[in-house]
Design a protein around this motif. Structure first.
Motif, PDB file in Angstrom:
ATOM      1  N   ALA A 175      30.304 149.578 -14.908  1.00  0.00           N
ATOM      2  CA  ALA A 175      29.446 149.465 -13.738  1.00  0.00           C
ATOM      3  C   ALA A 175      29.566 148.037 -13.216  1.00  0.00           C
ATOM      4  N   ASN A 176      29.461 147.857 -11.952  1.00  0.00           N
ATOM      5  CA  ASN A 176      29.534 146.520 -11.327  1.00  0.00           C
ATOM      6  C   ASN A 176      30.797 145.754 -11.668  1.00  0.00           C
ATOM      7  N   PHE A 177      31.908 146.469 -11.846  1.00  0.00           N
ATOM      8  CA  PHE A 177      33.140 145.782 -12.227  1.00  0.00           C
ATOM      9  C   PHE A 177      33.471 144.635 -11.275  1.00  0.00           C
ATOM     10  N   GLU A 178      33.381 144.925  -9.974  1.00  0.00           N
ATOM     11  CA  GLU A 178      33.755 143.890  -8.996  1.00  0.00           C
ATOM     12  C   GLU A 178      32.841 142.680  -9.070  1.00  0.00           C
ATOM     13  N   ASP A 179      31.544 142.931  -9.172  1.00  0.00           N
ATOM     14  CA  ASP A 179      30.600 141.818  -9.246  1.00  0.00           C
ATOM     15  C   ASP A 179      30.909 140.947 -10.463  1.00  0.00           C
ATOM     16  N   LYS A 180      31.166 141.629 -11.572  1.00  0.00           N
ATOM     17  CA  LYS A 180      31.430 140.879 -12.804  1.00  0.00           C
ATOM     18  C   LYS A 180      32.713 140.075 -12.674  1.00  0.00           C
ATOM     19  N   ALA A 181      33.715 140.667 -12.032  1.00  0.00           N
ATOM     20  CA  ALA A 181      34.984 139.958 -11.849  1.00  0.00           C
ATOM     21  C   ALA A 181      34.765 138.729 -10.964  1.00  0.00           C
ATOM     22  N   GLU A 182      33.961 138.894  -9.931  1.00  0.00           N
ATOM     23  CA  GLU A 182      33.711 137.763  -9.030  1.00  0.00           C
ATOM     24  C   GLU A 182      32.990 136.617  -9.756  1.00  0.00           C
ATOM     25  N   VAL A 183      32.035 136.980 -10.586  1.00  0.00           N
ATOM     26  CA  VAL A 183      31.338 135.948 -11.376  1.00  0.00           C
ATOM     27  C   VAL A 183      32.334 135.238 -12.300  1.00  0.00           C
ATOM     28  N   ILE A 185      35.530 134.860 -11.887  1.00  0.00           N
ATOM     29  CA  ILE A 185      36.430 133.978 -11.122  1.00  0.00           C
ATOM     30  C   ILE A 185      35.795 132.603 -10.951  1.00  0.00           C
ATOM     31  N   LYS A 186      34.530 132.615 -10.633  1.00  0.00           N
ATOM     32  CA  LYS A 186      33.844 131.333 -10.386  1.00  0.00           C
ATOM     33  C   LYS A 186      33.835 130.454 -11.626  1.00  0.00           C
ATOM     34  N   LYS A 187      33.807 131.097 -12.784  1.00  0.00           N
ATOM     35  CA  LYS A 187      33.754 130.315 -14.022  1.00  0.00           C
ATOM     36  C   LYS A 187      35.016 129.502 -14.261  1.00  0.00           C
ATOM     37  N   MET A 188      36.083 129.841 -13.543  1.00  0.00           N
ATOM     38  CA  MET A 188      37.348 129.141 -13.797  1.00  0.00           C
ATOM     39  C   MET A 188      37.399 127.753 -13.152  1.00  0.00           C
ATOM     40  N   LYS A 190      36.899 125.410  -9.379  1.00  0.00           N
ATOM     41  CA  LYS A 190      37.299 125.564  -7.977  1.00  0.00           C
ATOM     42  C   LYS A 190      38.794 125.782  -7.779  1.00  0.00           C
ATOM     43  N   LYS A 191      39.559 124.872  -8.345  1.00  0.00           N
ATOM     44  CA  LYS A 191      40.996 124.881  -8.091  1.00  0.00           C
ATOM     45  C   LYS A 191      41.659 126.152  -8.631  1.00  0.00           C
ATOM     46  N   GLN A 192      41.299 126.457  -9.871  1.00  0.00           N
ATOM     47  CA  GLN A 192      41.902 127.617 -10.536  1.00  0.00           C
ATOM     48  C   GLN A 192      41.461 128.915  -9.871  1.00  0.00           C
ATOM     49  N   SER A 193      40.195 128.960  -9.432  1.00  0.00           N
ATOM     50  CA  SER A 193      39.706 130.175  -8.773  1.00  0.00           C
ATOM     51  C   SER A 193      40.499 130.419  -7.507  1.00  0.00           C
ATOM     52  N   LYS A 194      40.733 129.332  -6.788  1.00  0.00           N
ATOM     53  CA  LYS A 194      41.457 129.442  -5.523  1.00  0.00           C
ATOM     54  C   LYS A 194      42.860 129.984  -5.787  1.00  0.00           C
ATOM     55  N   LEU A 195      43.497 129.401  -6.790  1.00  0.00           N
ATOM     56  CA  LEU A 195      44.855 129.829  -7.133  1.00  0.00           C
ATOM     57  C   LEU A 195      44.861 131.306  -7.538  1.00  0.00           C
ATOM     58  N   TYR A 196      43.888 131.700  -8.363  1.00  0.00           N
ATOM     59  CA  TYR A 196      43.804 133.094  -8.803  1.00  0.00           C
ATOM     60  C   TYR A 196      43.675 134.029  -7.596  1.00  0.00           C
ATOM     61  N   ARG A 197      42.785 133.655  -6.680  1.00  0.00           N
ATOM     62  CA  ARG A 197      42.577 134.509  -5.506  1.00  0.00           C
ATOM     63  C   ARG A 197      43.844 134.644  -4.665  1.00  0.00           C
ATOM     64  N   LEU A 233      39.594 140.094 -15.326  1.00  0.00           N
ATOM     65  CA  LEU A 233      40.397 139.448 -14.287  1.00  0.00           C
ATOM     66  C   LEU A 233      41.841 139.925 -14.301  1.00  0.00           C
ATOM     67  N   LEU A 234      42.306 140.279 -15.488  1.00  0.00           N
ATOM     68  CA  LEU A 234      43.650 140.871 -15.566  1.00  0.00           C
ATOM     69  C   LEU A 234      43.688 142.170 -14.770  1.00  0.00           C
ATOM     70  N   GLY A 235      42.687 143.008 -15.022  1.00  0.00           N
ATOM     71  CA  GLY A 235      42.618 144.289 -14.327  1.00  0.00           C
ATOM     72  C   GLY A 235      42.358 144.118 -12.843  1.00  0.00           C
ATOM     73  N   TYR A 236      41.581 143.085 -12.527  1.00  0.00           N
ATOM     74  CA  TYR A 236      41.185 142.858 -11.124  1.00  0.00           C
ATOM     75  C   TYR A 236      42.382 142.480 -10.257  1.00  0.00           C
TER      76      TYR A 236
END
Ligand code: TRP
Ligand code: SF4
Length: 399
Positions: A175-183, A185-188, A190-197, A233-236
């Motif tokens: 449940a809430n897979f996307e929300d959890k993935a978004e949270v 991402i933020k934990k990584m 700023k720079k790494q999150s941007k790169l991941y996205r 995040l792998l799955g995302y």
């Protein structure tokens, strides 16, 4: 490349021979230096085709480990273990069986093939049908990336990929897979999150593998996200759910060039083998009994090396010079077949000397073998336990 895990297994149904040595073991020994490698004796698998045979499993298992060590596997480099000492394989097999369609198992080519080939055996059992799934559990429980196998096993690795995909699909969608993935991402940061996205976007838009590989590498480097987040995040990246079980790839072992005594592939079922434990006298007898080009009845009859299994063996063992001597001598009836066989006998005997010395050394120390099996199995077990925690979690078996 050390992060790729290699896994393979062998069934302890008989003595190891030169075909195993040239076709499998040398390859395993090479891979152990390049990857985190797991090699195991598939003792439960022996029952899938031999449940009522009186095979001395205890001896076969110990002998197999001894032969592996004697031919160069290193218990400090690779993890060597015995399947039944890691009962988690059975738990994963059971859990995977719940979601595996029967039709997938019936479709595995070895199912019908073996039933045809081994007519004398009772292969209409539940265990035999489920044998590829047990193999999947063996592979998936270590999240192995590479599975070195021969041609006949490639379909089993493909099947394993389907099993993993289905498991992730069924149990990875929380449940809430996307929300959890978004949270996550933020934990990584700023720079790494941007790169991941960016990588995720690029992969989803163009499907280019490069971005996928880079994104996976990026996740591998993250220190401040949990294992669960990493799987999310792998799955995302691909837009799926969590990746709990990783899809392995077959690492095809080139068909062993080692011919048997009759020119067919060396295999126990063809009764054409030279065992790693064969004494020099028997090696000599076996080679001398090998069939040759049937056109050479008398010494004065010219022959054709390409029609002769002995020449196949020269290809493994002999130098250019010797091969030229054989070709000339055979075609022009200058050498006899017994002369021709002599260098092969010598080569095999000298190849076996150091191996048999090692075998003798290990055999004189059965406690050491028990210790190696115990330690390897414990090491394997800690990886298997960790995977089972995740599997149970994903399935909701958390009480
Ligand atoms: N089925 C393999 C064979 O008969 C042995 C095996 C069992 C195996 N489990 C495995 C091989 C897992 C590779 C990976 O040769
Ligand atoms: Fe075979 Fe050698 Fe005899 Fe020729 S001489 S038939 S290659 S064994």
């Amino acid at each position: 490349m050390k992060d790729h895990r290699v896994l393979s297994g062998m069934r302890p149904t008989g003595q190891l021979h030169l075909g195993h040595y040239h076709g499998v073991l040398k390859n395993w020994a090479r891979l152990q230096n390049e990857y985190d490698s797991y090699y195991f004796v598939a003792d439960w698998h022996a029952f899938t085709t031999h449940y009522s045979d009186k095979i001395d499993l205890e001896k076969n298992v110990a002998d197999m480990i001894v032969d592996w060590l004697a031919t160069g596997l290193n218990p400090n480099t690779a993890t060597l273990f015995v399947q039944s000492k890691v009962p988690e394989h059975a738990e994963l097999h059971l859990l995977l069986s719940m979601s595996t369609p029967l039709s997938w198992l019936e479709r595995v080519p070895s199912f019908k093939d073996q039933q045809e080939k081994l007519k004398t055996k009772d292969l209409s059992t539940y265990g035999f049908l489920g044998y590829p799934l047990l193999q999947s559990a063996d592979i998936l429980i270590y999240k192995a990336g590479l599975v070195p196998v021969g041609e006949d096993q490639v379909a089993h690795v493909e099947f394993t990929r389907e099993v993993a995909r289905r498991f992730n699909y069924v149990y990875g969608r929380e449940a809430n897979f996307e929300d959890k993935a978004e949270v996550a991402i933020k934990k990584m940061g700023k720079k790494q999150s941007k790169l991941y996205r960016e990588l995720r976007k690029s992969y989803q838009e163009t499907g280019d593998d490069e971005s996928l590989i880079k994104a996976k590498a990026l996740l591998g480097e993250q220190q401040n996200i949990t294992l669960g987040d990493r799987e999310r995040l792998l799955g995302y990246i691909e837009g799926l759910g969590k990746i709990i079980l990783t899809e392995p790839e077959a690492h095809l072992t080139k068909a062993s060039k080692m011919p048997g005594l009759d020119g067919q592939k060396m295999s126990k079922s063809y009764n054409n083998t030279i065992s790693l434990r064969e004494g020099p006298e028997l090696v000599k007898q076996k080679i001398n009994k090998m069939p040759t080009d049937p056109a050479r009845i008398k010494l004065t009859d010219p022959g054709d090396p390409n029609k002769c299994p002995v020449f196949q063996m020269h290809k493994i063992y002999s130098s250019e010079d010797t091969m030229n001597w054989v070709t000339d001598g055979c075609k022009n009836a200058k050498i006899g077949c017994i002369d021709c066989k002599k260098p092969i006998i010598d080569s095999i005997i000298s190849e076996l000397v150091p191996i048999q010395e090692e075998i003798a050394k290990y055999q004189s120390n059965p406690n050491l073998i028990q210790e190696i099996i115990f330690e390897g199995s414990e090491r394997a077990r800690s990886v298997a336990r960790a995977t089972m925690e995740e599997v149970r979690d994903a399935m909701g078996i958390t009480y």
